[in-house]
Motif scaffolding. Structure first.
Motif, PDB file in Angstrom:
ATOM      1  N   UNK A   1      -0.751  34.347 -14.008  1.00 28.31           N
ATOM      2  CA  UNK A   1      -0.440  34.183 -15.432  1.00 28.31           C
ATOM      3  C   UNK A   1      -0.568  35.513 -16.160  1.00 28.31           C
ATOM      4  N   UNK A   2      -1.530  36.324 -15.717  1.00 27.42           N
ATOM      5  CA  UNK A   2      -1.644  37.664 -16.291  1.00 27.42           C
ATOM      6  C   UNK A   2      -0.408  38.500 -16.011  1.00 27.42           C
ATOM      7  N   UNK A   3       0.110  38.379 -14.789  1.00 23.05           N
ATOM      8  CA  UNK A   3       1.333  39.090 -14.424  1.00 23.05           C
ATOM      9  C   UNK A   3       2.526  38.586 -15.240  1.00 23.05           C
ATOM     10  N   UNK A   4       2.550  37.271 -15.463  1.00 25.50           N
ATOM     11  CA  UNK A   4       3.653  36.686 -16.228  1.00 25.50           C
ATOM     12  C   UNK A   4       3.718  37.272 -17.632  1.00 25.50           C
ATOM     13  N   UNK A   5       2.567  37.370 -18.291  1.00 24.59           N
ATOM     14  CA  UNK A   5       2.576  37.874 -19.666  1.00 24.59           C
ATOM     15  C   UNK A   5       2.714  39.391 -19.733  1.00 24.59           C
ATOM     16  N   UNK A   6       2.473  40.083 -18.617  1.00 23.04           N
ATOM     17  CA  UNK A   6       2.820  41.499 -18.564  1.00 23.04           C
ATOM     18  C   UNK A   6       4.342  41.656 -18.560  1.00 23.04           C
ATOM     19  N   UNK A   7       5.026  40.688 -17.921  1.00 22.92           N
ATOM     20  CA  UNK A   7       6.483  40.708 -17.879  1.00 22.92           C
ATOM     21  C   UNK A   7       7.093  40.243 -19.190  1.00 22.92           C
ATOM     22  N   UNK A   8       6.391  39.303 -19.871  1.00 28.54           N
ATOM     23  CA  UNK A   8       6.891  38.750 -21.137  1.00 28.54           C
ATOM     24  C   UNK A   8       5.836  38.943 -22.240  1.00 28.54           C
ATOM     25  N   UNK A   9       5.565  40.194 -22.629  1.00 29.24           N
ATOM     26  CA  UNK A   9       4.505  40.429 -23.631  1.00 29.24           C
ATOM     27  C   UNK A   9       4.830  39.847 -24.995  1.00 29.24           C
ATOM     28  N   UNK A  10       6.112  39.733 -25.306  1.00 29.17           N
ATOM     29  CA  UNK A  10       6.494  39.179 -26.605  1.00 29.17           C
ATOM     30  C   UNK A  10       6.098  37.727 -26.750  1.00 29.17           C
ATOM     31  N   UNK A  11       6.093  36.983 -25.642  1.00 31.85           N
ATOM     32  CA  UNK A  11       5.678  35.580 -25.694  1.00 31.85           C
ATOM     33  C   UNK A  11       4.207  35.477 -26.057  1.00 31.85           C
ATOM     34  N   UNK A  12       3.386  36.332 -25.454  1.00 33.16           N
ATOM     35  CA  UNK A  12       1.949  36.298 -25.739  1.00 33.16           C
ATOM     36  C   UNK A  12       1.677  36.684 -27.182  1.00 33.16           C
ATOM     37  N   UNK A  13       2.351  37.716 -27.656  1.00 30.02           N
ATOM     38  CA  UNK A  13       2.168  38.130 -29.052  1.00 30.02           C
ATOM     39  C   UNK A  13       2.596  37.019 -30.000  1.00 30.02           C
ATOM     40  N   UNK A  14       3.680  36.331 -29.666  1.00 30.67           N
ATOM     41  CA  UNK A  14       4.154  35.233 -30.519  1.00 30.67           C
ATOM     42  C   UNK A  14       3.132  34.087 -30.548  1.00 30.67           C
ATOM     43  N   UNK A  15       2.574  33.728 -29.402  1.00 26.50           N
ATOM     44  CA  UNK A  15       1.555  32.683 -29.353  1.00 26.50           C
ATOM     45  C   UNK A  15       0.390  33.029 -30.273  1.00 26.50           C
ATOM     46  N   UNK A  16      -0.066  34.264 -30.193  1.00 25.15           N
ATOM     47  CA  UNK A  16      -1.198  34.698 -31.024  1.00 25.15           C
ATOM     48  C   UNK A  16      -0.821  34.689 -32.509  1.00 25.15           C
ATOM     49  N   UNK A  17       0.414  35.070 -32.804  1.00 25.11           N
ATOM     50  CA  UNK A  17       0.895  35.075 -34.196  1.00 25.11           C
ATOM     51  C   UNK A  17       0.958  33.656 -34.764  1.00 25.11           C
ATOM     52  N   UNK A  18       1.486  32.714 -33.968  1.00 28.35           N
ATOM     53  CA  UNK A  18       1.591  31.326 -34.426  1.00 28.35           C
ATOM     54  C   UNK A  18       0.213  30.730 -34.658  1.00 28.35           C
ATOM     55  N   UNK A  19      -0.712  30.999 -33.734  1.00 29.18           N
ATOM     56  CA  UNK A  19      -2.078  30.477 -33.877  1.00 29.18           C
ATOM     57  C   UNK A  19      -2.743  31.038 -35.136  1.00 29.18           C
ATOM     58  N   UNK A  20      -2.578  32.314 -35.388  1.00 28.97           N
ATOM     59  CA  UNK A  20      -3.160  32.930 -36.584  1.00 28.97           C
ATOM     60  C   UNK A  20      -2.560  32.324 -37.845  1.00 28.97           C
TER      61      UNK A  20
END
Length: 385
Positions: A252-271
């Motif tokens: 999963x860490x590798x996945x979000x290294x490939x798709x960093x925008x998805x992780x940033x979006x998740x954090x943005x939505x939660x905030x």
């Protein structure tokens, strides 16, 4: 309009469907009896046992020696649907789930059809646009959105087109992943979609390489990539895939290294949710607290996908098309047999050529057509002729 116009049912096919379901039930009951008998249990009334939570609990946990995973309100070991799903790899539980599913299909979509038909001989379901939390539509009396598509799909043969017409179904292809790209603006995801790159195949192979467990292509999609994008923890994914948590955590860490925008979006939505008490899609549809983490992440995506479907439905009906039903990312219509090609291109144009500023990947639809809802073929098989 669809509720009023109704859906056509072939009553002769209903009889055939009833016969098939009863035959499958008979086989399932025989198999259950055989398992019970092999375990030294004598049953005088198999139907009574199968519908008795107490007897089922005793058989599962005392005879088959399965480990209890849930308690009833009274403190007894539960043998409800969720427990059977938990043990779906156990032969007895798998067959029992199949049997109960057949019983439900028979009562809802076969025996229940007669009660649901109006005096005009048509089925007038009820659609609702404001009952689901994610913004999707729902259907009731009966629920057309639960008519099986993969398991026992022959039930769909009851749903037929009027004389000189065909059923034409338009399904948004990869609707949610495309909406993920719009919401997150992840550059890698946008690139893969535009290039038709099969990331699910890649990750299914990656999971297999790291775990040594043979996986299906769909597991990369339905059990790893999408749950990760929807905010599922590595622990829940590991449990679902029966793979160690350490391996899934690393992947999963590798996945979000490939798709960093998805992780940033998740954090943005939660905030945003924590500050405002609601989440909001790109179309402005809001869902208010209380929400759990998964609801916070998946609501903007699922509601965006359905709103494309709904807007398309509105525009096509304005053009005079008669809708049979709408199911999540799918709109189906009754089309005159002489207007198939023109209708296909016009409806496709409506569904894919939106000009909203947030659209950053192409929208795509798959279309199938047939005289009934079961025997459908790809539209391209007709157009190439």
């Amino acid at each position: 309009d669809s509720e009023r116009d109704g859906v056509l049912i072939d009553k002769s096919v209903v009889k055939d469907v009833r016969h098939k379901l009863l035959s499958k039930q008979t086989v399932a009951i025989k198999n259950l009896k055989d398992i019970i008998k092999r375990n030294g249990i004598v049953v005088s009334d198999i139907n009574k046992m199968l519908n008795s939570s107490k007897q089922m609990s005793n058989f599962l946990f005392q005879v088959l020696k399965l480990k209890p995973v849930k308690k009833t309100d009274a403190g007894a070991n539960s043998a409800d649907q969720s427990v059977l799903e938990y043990y779906k790899d156990e032969v007895f539980c798998a067959i029992l789930l199949e049997y109960r599913g057949l019983v439900k299909l028979l009562s809802t979509y076969v025996d229940g059809i007669d009660d649901a038909l109006y005096d005009d001989g048509l089925l007038h379901t009820s659609f609702a646009l404001h009952l689901t939390g994610t913004g999707r539509s729902s259907s009731s009396n009966p629920n057309l959105q639960n008519v099986p598509k993969r398991k026992n799909p022959f039930i769909r043969k009851m749903f037929v087109a009027p004389k000189n017409h065909l059923i034409m179904s338009f399904d948004y292809s990869g609707a949610e992943v495309r909406c993920m790209a719009m919401e997150s603006k992840d550059r890698t995801l946008i690139k893969y979609i535009k290039e038709d790159y099969d990331m699910h195949h890649f990750w299914a192979k990656r999971i297999q390489e790291k775990s040594g467990r043979e996986t299906k292509r769909t597991e990369g999609k339905s059990d790893f990539i999408f749950p990760s994008f929807y905010g599922a923890s590595y622990k829940s994914i590991a449990e679902n895939l029966s793979i160690s948590e350490s391996i899934i955590k690393r992947l999963q860490g590798e996945l979000f290294e490939e798709f960093p925008g998805m992780k940033r979006w998740q954090e943005k939505v939660l905030k945003f949710y924590n500050e405002n008490g609601y989440v909001e899609s790109l179309f402005g549809r809001r869902r208010h607290a209380p929400l759990d983490y998964n609801q916070i992440i998946n609501t903007p995506i699922q509601s965006l996908a359905f709103d494309f479907t709904l807007l398309s439905l509105i525009e096509t009906c304005k053009k005079g098309y008669r809708m049979c039903w709408t199911i999540h990312d799918d709109n189906s219509y009754y089309i005159h047999e002489n207007k198939v090609e023109d209708s296909y291109y016009e409806i496709k144009e409506v569904m894919t050529n939106w000009d909203f500023p947030f659209i950053n990947v192409p929208l795509k639809v798959d279309c199938s057509i047939g005289e009934n809802w079961f025997e459908m073929i790809d539209i391209n098989e007709i157009l190439k002729d």
